[in-house]
Design an enzyme around this catalytic site. Structure first.
Site, PDB file in Angstrom:
ATOM      1  N   THR A   1       0.834  -1.204   0.000  1.00  9.70           N
ATOM      2  CA  THR A   1       0.000   0.000   0.000  1.00  9.70           C
ATOM      3  C   THR A   1       0.866   1.251   0.000  1.00  9.70           C
ATOM      4  OG1 THR A   1      -0.084   0.107   2.416  1.00  9.70           O
ATOM      5  CG2 THR A   1      -1.800  -1.181   1.322  1.00  9.70           C
ATOM      6  N   ASP A   2       0.244   2.393  -0.289  1.00 10.98           N
ATOM      7  CA  ASP A   2       0.951   3.660  -0.180  1.00 10.98           C
ATOM      8  C   ASP A   2       0.105   4.632   0.648  1.00 10.98           C
ATOM      9  OD1 ASP A   2      -1.023   4.837  -1.786  1.00 10.98           O
ATOM     10  OD2 ASP A   2       0.176   4.705  -3.601  1.00 10.98           O
ATOM     11  N   LYS A   3       0.585   5.856   0.813  1.00 14.24           N
ATOM     12  CA  LYS A   3      -0.089   6.796   1.711  1.00 14.24           C
ATOM     13  C   LYS A   3      -1.480   7.213   1.240  1.00 14.24           C
ATOM     14  CE  LYS A   3       1.330  11.240   2.031  1.00 14.24           C
ATOM     15  NZ  LYS A   3       0.276  12.072   1.437  1.00 14.24           N
TER      16      LYS A   3
END
Lengths: 164, 164, 164, 164
Positions: A41-43
């Site tokens: 995942t990313d921010k």
């Protein structure tokens, strides 16, 4: 219904293979199930777009294994499949801890290259569609015509493939 | 022997759970099986050292799920476990396409933090040992004391854990 | 003051090298500056803990280059430095688009291994501290005693290093 | 000739910006220089294909910064650019420790989306060409029409862009 042998197969391969679809799967495509990692995942709270490509890799790895020769063995016998083109369209975001299915088929087969097509699904929802094209090269990275039994194995599978 | 229900469970969770070890697994630790991805290797031909940490993450994710509340739910209820310390010793290299087992246990439990221990094995061979320590924080990232039922859940598991 | 030549050097190497610290840097440690990538963050909104290790790798890569022989050349001459142990403590989270400094020093030097120490800073704030230990091996992965000029190069640097 | 101020700018941004191309760069595209990490390679000894996408991300990040508003600020003001499509063609492999240039331009601009084009070069050699398409969404992930000054900023740049 699935039986004990298949249950064990699932453990070993991580491959989803409902009995009634077994033949179709083995001949025309392949499905794997995977769990989205936190690291993927990313921010934005969704899976970072580049992280779908390792899933595609898992898809074609298990697909090759299902055809009888693992990609690891391809390399041990001196045949490499570097990636020469990739594409992916993202319809809906994949999320952390999602249980996803990746469907892999052969989209195109030529003497010196092969293209795989992929669909990523969460239950019945299509999240992404992509493809990757690979050249056949030798240990030195020079383009080569795929020798048997590799070519025949892919060809048999390709000819019986439905449109994705 | 494993039964159908467990076979399905394996598919859904990717977790190896031989029947005879079930209780031990559920109380004291957890095992997952994973296949090394090509993307996880580096030009030395082995798995890049940083790529063991997502495997540890998979280990503790399935461990938490086995205790009854998935880590995803922890976050949905406002409890986050950012990593405050990691360590890993690499004994033998993991290789592409290896089928590995990751064993996860709770090494230490405090009001505001928890430490997990991990072993990565290829069949009977120990490849790596590591641990990760996590703080309990709220949505704003402030340290907090873990509320119930989370703490009790971990504590019960911790108290019955054997040394790794 | 820095001059034009150094400015160009910065571009080529990505290495921060203020003139007044140049000797100290070249003898005792090395600093690099990097920008946090979106791909390095996770859904918690911070950098995923495993992603500090590629930064450490960048630190020791530029450190080796500063000593006169790039790590790429080490491998070309048949000397590999697989990682046998890593550790990292995370004090404060690194965030997307942060401009960070990674300081690298040699912590320990033995005939068959070398340990590097690292500090990750955002301006004056220490975000993380870590170390990595590497064995010296040949192309086949067998442990070896580091030959000259590699050992001498590291030793000279190590002997003049301050405590981190 | 570049001056001291620009030299410092290089350090801060990692952006290559030779004076004579400055205007062109600022109006029509942007170039960054990066060093290939060991972690980005795979067992084939080349950069794993998925790892070009974080480089593209770095390219458009520095491009946005060059236009006056960093992408970080876009998100702080509630505008997100999730990726809806990517493509990349790999001509020649990127290798460990290569010093690469990534050129970024705007390929297409619509009210609700923007497409960036990229070229990855090692000196004069083109290694890869790609593009990424991004939707404009709000914090909830709903599609939105880009407000000013963002749209105007991109539009001015787009209208003066040459073909890549």
């Amino acid at each position: 219904m699935i039986n004990l042998y298949q249950g064990i197969l699932y453990i070993l391969t991580g491959v989803k293979m409902p009995e009634q679809e077994e033949k179709k799967s083995q001949k025309n495509g392949w499905e794997i199930t995977l769990r989205v990692r936190y690291s993927e995942t990313d921010k934005m709270g969704i899976v970072y777009h580049a992280n779908y490509f390792p899933w595609f890799e898992m898809g074609r790895t298990e697909f090759c294994r299902s055809l009888g020769i693992s990609y690891k063995e391809w390399e041990e016998r001196g045949i490499f499949l570097p990636c020469v083109e990739v594409r992916c369209r993202y319809k809906r975001p994949a999320l952390y801890d999602d249980l996803l299915v990746v469907r892999t088929v052969i989209e195109k087969l030529e003497r010196c290259s092969v293209s795989f097509g992929y669909e990523v699904l969460r239950q019945e929802t299509l999240l992404a569609q992509g493809y990757t094209k690979h050249a056949f090269t030798n240990t030195q990275g020079a383009l080569m015509s795929t020798p048997e039994p590799f070519y025949g194995m892919l060809q048999e599978c390709f000819l019986t493939s439905p449109e994705l």
